[in-house]
Design a protein around this motif. Sequence first.
Motif, PDB file in Angstrom:
ATOM      1  N   ASN A  47      -8.768   7.158   7.933  1.00  0.00           N
ATOM      2  CA  ASN A  47      -7.666   7.872   8.587  1.00  0.00           C
ATOM      3  C   ASN A  47      -8.172   8.842   9.631  1.00  0.00           C
ATOM      4  O   ASN A  47      -7.564   9.002  10.683  1.00  0.00           O
ATOM      5  CB  ASN A  47      -6.880   8.682   7.561  1.00  0.00           C
ATOM      6  CG  ASN A  47      -6.299   7.810   6.520  1.00  0.00           C
ATOM      7  OD1 ASN A  47      -7.008   7.378   5.637  1.00  0.00           O
ATOM      8  ND2 ASN A  47      -5.041   7.503   6.647  1.00  0.00           N
ATOM      9  N   GLU A 100      -9.626  16.903   9.362  1.00  0.00           N
ATOM     10  CA  GLU A 100      -8.910  15.830   8.666  1.00  0.00           C
ATOM     11  C   GLU A 100      -7.497  16.221   8.238  1.00  0.00           C
ATOM     12  O   GLU A 100      -6.556  15.456   8.405  1.00  0.00           O
ATOM     13  CB  GLU A 100      -9.711  15.345   7.457  1.00  0.00           C
ATOM     14  CG  GLU A 100      -9.015  14.196   6.752  1.00  0.00           C
ATOM     15  CD  GLU A 100      -9.922  13.352   5.905  1.00  0.00           C
ATOM     16  OE1 GLU A 100     -11.034  13.791   5.578  1.00  0.00           O
ATOM     17  OE2 GLU A 100      -9.496  12.222   5.572  1.00  0.00           O
ATOM     18  N   LYS A 118      -7.271   9.167  13.454  1.00  0.00           N
ATOM     19  CA  LYS A 118      -6.705  10.431  13.917  1.00  0.00           C
ATOM     20  C   LYS A 118      -7.431  10.938  15.163  1.00  0.00           C
ATOM     21  O   LYS A 118      -6.792  11.292  16.151  1.00  0.00           O
ATOM     22  CB  LYS A 118      -6.800  11.459  12.798  1.00  0.00           C
ATOM     23  CG  LYS A 118      -6.193  12.802  13.141  1.00  0.00           C
ATOM     24  CD  LYS A 118      -6.127  13.672  11.895  1.00  0.00           C
ATOM     25  CE  LYS A 118      -5.453  14.989  12.209  1.00  0.00           C
ATOM     26  NZ  LYS A 118      -5.181  15.762  10.999  1.00  0.00           N
ATOM     27  N   LYS A 173       0.838  -1.198   0.000  1.00  0.00           N
ATOM     28  CA  LYS A 173       0.000   0.000   0.000  1.00  0.00           C
ATOM     29  C   LYS A 173       0.874   1.248   0.000  1.00  0.00           C
ATOM     30  O   LYS A 173       2.021   1.203   0.428  1.00  0.00           O
ATOM     31  CB  LYS A 173      -0.908   0.017   1.229  1.00  0.00           C
ATOM     32  CG  LYS A 173      -2.019  -1.018   1.133  1.00  0.00           C
ATOM     33  CD  LYS A 173      -2.942  -0.976   2.307  1.00  0.00           C
ATOM     34  CE  LYS A 173      -4.010  -2.033   2.132  1.00  0.00           C
ATOM     35  NZ  LYS A 173      -4.943  -2.057   3.239  1.00  0.00           N
ATOM     36  N   ALA A 174       0.294   2.364  -0.453  1.00  0.00           N
ATOM     37  CA  ALA A 174       1.055   3.609  -0.515  1.00  0.00           C
ATOM     38  C   ALA A 174       0.824   4.407   0.759  1.00  0.00           C
ATOM     39  O   ALA A 174      -0.322   4.640   1.134  1.00  0.00           O
ATOM     40  CB  ALA A 174       0.617   4.419  -1.727  1.00  0.00           C
ATOM     41  N   GLY A 175       1.886   4.781   1.420  1.00  0.00           N
ATOM     42  CA  GLY A 175       1.748   5.563   2.650  1.00  0.00           C
ATOM     43  C   GLY A 175       3.075   5.682   3.351  1.00  0.00           C
ATOM     44  O   GLY A 175       4.121   5.704   2.716  1.00  0.00           O
ATOM     45  N   ASP A 220       0.883   3.195   7.086  1.00  0.00           N
ATOM     46  CA  ASP A 220      -0.210   4.106   7.375  1.00  0.00           C
ATOM     47  C   ASP A 220      -0.661   4.707   6.047  1.00  0.00           C
ATOM     48  O   ASP A 220       0.042   5.528   5.479  1.00  0.00           O
ATOM     49  CB  ASP A 220       0.315   5.196   8.318  1.00  0.00           C
ATOM     50  CG  ASP A 220      -0.806   5.849   9.087  1.00  0.00           C
ATOM     51  OD1 ASP A 220      -1.956   5.424   8.897  1.00  0.00           O
ATOM     52  OD2 ASP A 220      -0.529   6.772   9.866  1.00  0.00           O
ATOM     53  N   ASN A 221      -1.783   4.266   5.542  1.00  0.00           N
ATOM     54  CA  ASN A 221      -2.190   4.730   4.215  1.00  0.00           C
ATOM     55  C   ASN A 221      -3.558   5.380   4.236  1.00  0.00           C
ATOM     56  O   ASN A 221      -4.305   5.233   5.195  1.00  0.00           O
ATOM     57  CB  ASN A 221      -2.191   3.563   3.226  1.00  0.00           C
ATOM     58  CG  ASN A 221      -3.322   2.601   3.472  1.00  0.00           C
ATOM     59  OD1 ASN A 221      -3.518   2.160   4.592  1.00  0.00           O
ATOM     60  ND2 ASN A 221      -4.079   2.289   2.453  1.00  0.00           N
ATOM     61  N   TYR A 222      -3.858   6.085   3.163  1.00  0.00           N
ATOM     62  CA  TYR A 222      -5.167   6.723   3.040  1.00  0.00           C
ATOM     63  C   TYR A 222      -6.168   5.703   2.517  1.00  0.00           C
ATOM     64  O   TYR A 222      -5.883   4.979   1.573  1.00  0.00           O
ATOM     65  CB  TYR A 222      -5.079   7.903   2.078  1.00  0.00           C
ATOM     66  CG  TYR A 222      -6.357   8.669   2.000  1.00  0.00           C
ATOM     67  CD1 TYR A 222      -6.665   9.623   2.952  1.00  0.00           C
ATOM     68  CD2 TYR A 222      -7.291   8.416   1.007  1.00  0.00           C
ATOM     69  CE1 TYR A 222      -7.861  10.311   2.915  1.00  0.00           C
ATOM     70  CE2 TYR A 222      -8.490   9.103   0.963  1.00  0.00           C
ATOM     71  CZ  TYR A 222      -8.758  10.052   1.922  1.00  0.00           C
ATOM     72  OH  TYR A 222      -9.954  10.714   1.884  1.00  0.00           O
ATOM     73  N   GLN A 223      -7.305   5.618   3.122  1.00  0.00           N
ATOM     74  CA  GLN A 223      -8.300   4.639   2.699  1.00  0.00           C
ATOM     75  C   GLN A 223      -9.694   5.090   3.104  1.00  0.00           C
ATOM     76  O   GLN A 223      -9.869   5.701   4.150  1.00  0.00           O
ATOM     77  CB  GLN A 223      -7.979   3.286   3.333  1.00  0.00           C
ATOM     78  CG  GLN A 223      -8.672   2.125   2.686  1.00  0.00           C
ATOM     79  CD  GLN A 223      -8.035   0.795   3.033  1.00  0.00           C
ATOM     80  OE1 GLN A 223      -6.836   0.719   3.257  1.00  0.00           O
ATOM     81  NE2 GLN A 223      -8.827  -0.242   3.077  1.00  0.00           N
ATOM     82  N   LYS A 224     -10.670   4.773   2.272  1.00  0.00           N
ATOM     83  CA  LYS A 224     -12.056   5.086   2.630  1.00  0.00           C
ATOM     84  C   LYS A 224     -12.881   3.818   2.789  1.00  0.00           C
ATOM     85  O   LYS A 224     -13.833   3.776   3.541  1.00  0.00           O
ATOM     86  CB  LYS A 224     -12.695   5.938   1.524  1.00  0.00           C
ATOM     87  CG  LYS A 224     -12.221   7.379   1.519  1.00  0.00           C
ATOM     88  CD  LYS A 224     -13.196   8.217   0.727  1.00  0.00           C
ATOM     89  CE  LYS A 224     -12.477   9.153  -0.202  1.00  0.00           C
ATOM     90  NZ  LYS A 224     -13.362   9.787  -1.148  1.00  0.00           N
ATOM     91  N   ARG A 225     -12.519   2.778   2.021  1.00  0.00           N
ATOM     92  CA  ARG A 225     -13.300   1.536   2.063  1.00  0.00           C
ATOM     93  C   ARG A 225     -12.836   0.685   3.247  1.00  0.00           C
ATOM     94  O   ARG A 225     -11.641   0.462   3.428  1.00  0.00           O
ATOM     95  CB  ARG A 225     -13.103   0.792   0.738  1.00  0.00           C
ATOM     96  CG  ARG A 225     -13.644  -0.600   0.677  1.00  0.00           C
ATOM     97  CD  ARG A 225     -15.127  -0.676   0.715  1.00  0.00           C
ATOM     98  NE  ARG A 225     -15.772   0.100  -0.327  1.00  0.00           N
ATOM     99  CZ  ARG A 225     -17.094   0.108  -0.515  1.00  0.00           C
ATOM    100  NH1 ARG A 225     -17.881  -0.601   0.251  1.00  0.00           N
ATOM    101  NH2 ARG A 225     -17.606   0.847  -1.467  1.00  0.00           N
ATOM    102  N   ILE A 230     -12.152  -2.648   5.349  1.00  0.00           N
ATOM    103  CA  ILE A 230     -11.910  -4.090   5.230  1.00  0.00           C
ATOM    104  C   ILE A 230     -12.042  -4.629   6.660  1.00  0.00           C
ATOM    105  O   ILE A 230     -11.256  -4.235   7.527  1.00  0.00           O
ATOM    106  CB  ILE A 230     -10.494  -4.388   4.693  1.00  0.00           C
ATOM    107  CG1 ILE A 230     -10.184  -3.593   3.423  1.00  0.00           C
ATOM    108  CG2 ILE A 230     -10.292  -5.882   4.469  1.00  0.00           C
ATOM    109  CD1 ILE A 230     -10.835  -4.068   2.171  1.00  0.00           C
TER     110      ILE A 230
END
Lengths: 221, 236
Positions: free
Chosen positions: B160, B213, B164, B44-46, B59-64, B66
């Motif tokens: 995130n 945010e 946070k 993952k990108a982060g 630590d990546n950006y995600q909205k969905r 899991i």
Amino acid sequence: MGSDNTDLKDFKLRPMKCECNYLSKSDGSAILSQGQTVALVSVNGPLDIKMTNQSIEKATLEVLFSSKGGKPAIGDRYKEHVIRQTCETAILGSLYPRTGITVTIQEMEDYGGFLACCINCTCLALLNAGLSMRHTFAAVACAIDELGDIQLDPAPAQLAAARATMTFVFDSRNKTLVCGFTEGSFSEDAHSEALERCRSASQLVFDFYKDIVSKYSYVIG
Amino acid sequence: MKVSVGDVVLPGDFSEEIAAVGEKGKVILGPGLRKEVDGIYITKAGTLKKRAPNTFWVDNYQKRYIPARGENVIGIVVQKAGDIFRVDVGGSCTASLSYLSFEGATKKNRPKVVNGDVVYAKMLVASKDMEPEIVCVDSHGKKGRLGVLEDGFVFKCSLNLIRKILNPECPLLNSLKNEWPFELAAGMNGRIWIKANTMRETIALGNAILGSEYLSNDEIKSMCTNIASILAGHIS
């Protein structure tokens, strides 16, 4: 989440600008411009899909391509296919069995190298969606003119004069070729030379990805 | 590309640092990391993070969302099917919630839950191959803070933002709770339930959370005082 990139090396690509999270409702989205060519990609998933489309061992990837006119053409379906196969190699689908991932691409402006722009934008949208991937991928387009000169990331004027156009996609691990898309007539040597030049130029795209990700990583942290 | 802890990472990068630690002892690989035959790869990108002694994650950006075991989530009851409720938690499929997994529930004494109710529950089973299962009791059979959330307002945000605001170092909730009274439940699935005395306060609270945010801790503090003064100015 915006950035631009200009370089002074031998391999010159048109300036790239990107905005991630461009759409508020989708799980991941990105808008990318390479020169005047602009593509918008939205990624949704992993989602629940119909039983008939589910695969028990990996995620089902669906790529939808909408051209500016809105009417799907046969060429567009072919592009969908190219992009879907590129994404399938990159995404770790086995982590999301029985689900679907939808990638929607909207053509905004096509001023040459549109397929490469779509693929790069798709990669950025996938990164933004937080889907697990084996590697990132970068596409570079090039044109071969009548004299046999290779022009990276061609503009429309150069495309009009070109004998052949090529788009190559590379992975980020070893820069191996993931996908190649060629049109027109060219010699074998020209093809391999174009491949090598695109391979070197793909580093610029990978650097750009890193730039974008680092810009927003520091903010969300 | 070779990366180390604290770097910005992209899928396909590898970490020799983690692999070296792994040879000496046990290593816990969190989200965004994957062991392959020839090393530890990033997926993952982060930002690559580490917690002593040997836990690593990205630590990546995600909205969905899991589903992951042990996380507290906010779900919406979408269906009643015999003994279980189907609850939408924002994952790829609905989670199941047994009617017996409420405090004091028995076969005769069923909990009062209807379609559309919002529940705050804990993930009991979460695996990629199975339907997730959630419960509204802890291991002692007590409900604690879990259960049906009455009234209030639910909104979505990125995963995130949840992490946070739940971080003890984040000043948001501490600043806000001194300004006006409210109730808040944050689900790790990117849903937040809030309840305040008036509509005005609820809206202010929601905006304060969503606005924080991309702000730093100092900016959050000044935003909170700002919102509180606007709110107070209009009410008095």
